[in-house]
Write an enzyme that holds these catalytic residues in place. Structure first.
Site, PDB file in Angstrom:
ATOM      1  N   ARG A 160       0.803  -1.192   0.000  1.00 53.26           N
ATOM      2  CA  ARG A 160       0.000   0.000   0.000  1.00 53.26           C
ATOM      3  C   ARG A 160       0.848   1.259   0.000  1.00 53.26           C
ATOM      4  NH1 ARG A 160      -5.161   0.533   0.890  1.00 53.26           N
ATOM      5  NH2 ARG A 160      -5.961  -1.560   0.727  1.00 53.26           N
ATOM      6  N   THR A 161       1.712   1.372   1.006  1.00 53.55           N
ATOM      7  CA  THR A 161       2.480   2.594   1.166  1.00 53.55           C
ATOM      8  C   THR A 161       3.486   2.735   0.030  1.00 53.55           C
ATOM      9  OG1 THR A 161       2.192   2.318   3.540  1.00 53.55           O
ATOM     10  CG2 THR A 161       3.787   3.949   2.834  1.00 53.55           C
TER      11      THR A 161
ATOM     12  N   LYS B  25      23.122  -9.591   1.809  1.00 54.10           N
ATOM     13  CA  LYS B  25      24.554  -9.954   1.790  1.00 54.10           C
ATOM     14  C   LYS B  25      25.257  -9.420   3.028  1.00 54.10           C
ATOM     15  CE  LYS B  25      25.070  -9.620  -3.253  1.00 54.10           C
ATOM     16  NZ  LYS B  25      25.769  -8.896  -4.311  1.00 54.10           N
TER      17      LYS B  25
ATOM     18  N   ARG C 285      11.208   2.866   4.762  1.00 51.60           N
ATOM     19  CA  ARG C 285      10.418   2.116   5.735  1.00 51.60           C
ATOM     20  C   ARG C 285      11.331   1.065   6.351  1.00 51.60           C
ATOM     21  NH1 ARG C 285       4.450  -0.412   6.033  1.00 51.60           N
ATOM     22  NH2 ARG C 285       4.085   1.819   6.026  1.00 51.60           N
TER      23      ARG C 285
ATOM     24  N   HIS D 253       4.771   7.327  11.521  1.00 51.33           N
ATOM     25  CA  HIS D 253       4.413   7.147  10.114  1.00 51.33           C
ATOM     26  C   HIS D 253       3.735   8.465   9.698  1.00 51.33           C
ATOM     27  CE1 HIS D 253       3.281   5.505   6.404  1.00 51.33           C
ATOM     28  NE2 HIS D 253       2.419   4.589   6.738  1.00 51.33           N
TER      29      HIS D 253
END
Lengths: 297, 297, 297
Positions: free
Chosen positions: C49-50, C78, C99, C127
């Site tokens: 969504r974001t 890695k 995020r 957020h």
């Protein structure tokens, strides 16, 4: 605004319009530009070929592409339901291309979304844009779709491309349509019954191959057989090899929706009948034509 | 149309042309625009850095980007073979950037594809665009590549960036080239033998470090050692730390293809010799220059 | 250049400016164009969504999008550290949307990067762009944010959207702010203490629901409870169903950051109070406004 869920959503005239639009794109006469409209890819079932083809078609008509080509790392994994995901993409974009492992998923999306849905394959149901590619290839090679002998070959029961092609052919006048498959993988009765042309079902490709203009090959998957021995028995009979091609007409063609695994011997790639890579090359222009029609319609 | 498979595919003049084109892009004199041509990323082996760098370079010259940066969810997982996947992308795009875990994959792709292939790393073989970045960094810092002392440091056996750099240096006139590695990770004999300059091999970086202009660091991976004890023994000797940097010339530089794990102590990041982030920043302009050359050539 | 890490990074005036810019975009008065600047998505924690919302917003203002929406197949796997990954994207792009599952990750990124960082959710911290959407929805429906009764409902302890919303409300003059949650999921004391308005904490939504203008729902996750029995006991009380909506004012609204699982009964979707899909539709224009401000600021 229109949804593309099934081959039945297109009339004969609309198929021809798409072919002509695609011809104009290929010929450079039309440079479609949708000025930055946004196309969503909603691939709940992964696919590189189809997703990349739609992405390429979108970019090439001046659209932008968003969405996902696999559900890993998506809200779907958090338990979001399908309808909410579609509603999200409806907010973000002017058109949503859906692939899903469940039959009917695209239809359901079209009931939720006010933006056009394009079915890029839903379970064992349909894959109508593949049929557009298939018949456009026939149209390019033979100049028309009518009056030809088709043979659909391999798994005719679970292949959604077969369902869509059989239905798309109702918009044309095929001469003969052979369905060549093992007993276990016969085309579905409910689909055969709804067609406006007759089909001729056979087990053995050699019975009819010399009569065929368009051989449409699909892969037989081991998982379809309850018993591996059963699979091993029939496997070899449903491979297109040089021996089979020798029996084909000079100007006949072999199509395959790809990806191909072993069902067409690689040595066949160099025969004049092998048109599956050419067919694949027509995926982008025909999808450009389709998306352009949808986004500017 | 040209493929970029090995550093050998570029002459001294072509390297310099790229450097100059990249300078013009950085300076704002050239605003490359390929008008929506499509670049495919075909990353059969995952990579963020290289994939993102190529994607950024493509977008910044007005190209569109398609393809995949990991094979999960791709037809490759369904068993499609490499050649068919390349043929698919050949249909979709004007250039294909390939990364693969197998040596020679890029070369093989170039034999299948009529569109230019750019090798973005194939197994332990080569990674030629990394060498373009490496030598462009040297060129930016020193004004030229010739006449300098290079030291390649760490894993010289399995690092494809080392192979490509050694081969790229044949196009220039390095003064001395030191190869500093544990015995087990010496540069490959077949590559050393084909070079047009001499190399000086050492175990201990302190033997030569005060002489070095360009220190090129690669990571030593534990998996390369059959015995973990072996790895533990040599590990510490092949880390670039402040103590080693103290022995370096004031105007020498440290390069690293990144990502870096522990082979450069983070405290080194602030020394004037640390140029690996600057080097990384040159990845986009040099790849813009390369893709622009390929797509308009 | 500015970073967006917390709701505190925006003043009342700046929130209103964003709302007005977004209004102009929605109304077609402003067609923002950043001429091909590049926005990085750095989603170390997956989100469709974001990520898709930011991607769409970026494309729609004429930016290009690079980066990753999941760390699978990235250098992070890695062993590359977070700072080096951010530095890489800093080289490639004009803005980085981050995020991460760790609290404070966005702040840390802003200390490493000279390019603006936008926090798209960091652990249980904040957020802030979600709060922009939340309050923009309130602004669109009520014409203003001041003077309304808010109820935050569900998990108020671990939901970063709640922290950001509580902090964003300090820029406005809410009439009453109810916090409705089970004891175990009360809003954090350190956040409640820093607010410039009073909150009223309740267990039972029916105590206050008839007074509420804006009901903000978050999901309660089973994993938050050490004992599944505990979860089962409270679960039912924190679902928004038709019965609860009957007690709400006619012109009140229900918001949810989505994705929603079971915390809002699907039958509520058709009530006039259900504004969460409308709210979701405002994500793209408000993020367009934000990114446009950042990229041209």
């Amino acid at each position: 605004m229109r949804h593309v869920i099934s081959s039945y959503d297109f009339s004969r005239e609309e198929f021809h319009k798409l072919f002509e639009l695609s011809d104009e794109i290929l010929g450079g006469k039309l440079k479609p530009n949708v000025n930055g409209k946004v196309v969503s890819l909603a691939f709940f079932e992964p696919s590189t070929r189809t997703a990349t083809s739609f992405a390429t078609a979108s970019w090439r008509i001046g659209a932008k592409v968003i969405g996902f080509t696999s559900v890993e790392g998506t809200s779907v994994e958090k338990g979001e339901n399908f309808a909410d995901t579609i509603r999200m993409l409806e907010n973000y974009s002017e058109c949503i291309v859906v692939r899903h492992k469940f039959d009917g998923a695209a239809k359901f999306a079209s009931e939720v979304s006010e933006k056009p849905i394009v079915n890029a394959g839903d379970g064992k149901h349909e894959h109508p844009t593949q049929s557009m590619i298939d018949l456009y290839t026939v149209y390019k090679v033979f100049g028309q779709v009518d009056g030809l002998n088709f043979a659909l070959f391999g798994d005719l029961k679970y292949a959604r491309t077969v369902n869509s092609l059989l239905r798309a052919l109702t918009r044309f006048k095929p001469k003969k349509v052979f369905l060549i498959s093992p007993q276990q993988l016969r085309a579905r009765r409910e689909i055969v019954q709804e067609l406006n042309y007759e089909v001729i079902e056979r087990d053995n490709p050699y019975d009819v191959i010399s009569d065929v203009d368009v051989l449409y090959v699909t892969r037989i998957q081991k998982e379809r057989f309850p018993d591996e021995m059963e699979y091993e028995k029939i496997k070899e009979s449903y491979v297109v090899d040089l021996k089979l091609v020798e029996h084909m007409k000079k100007d006949s063609i072999i199509l395959h929706p790809l990806p191909r695994v072993n069902e067409i011997d690689r040595r066949v790639d160099k025969t004049p009948q092998a048109k599956y890579f050419y067919q694949a090359s027509l995926g982008v222009p025909i999808r450009m034509a389709l998306l352009y029609t949808i986004l500017t319609g």
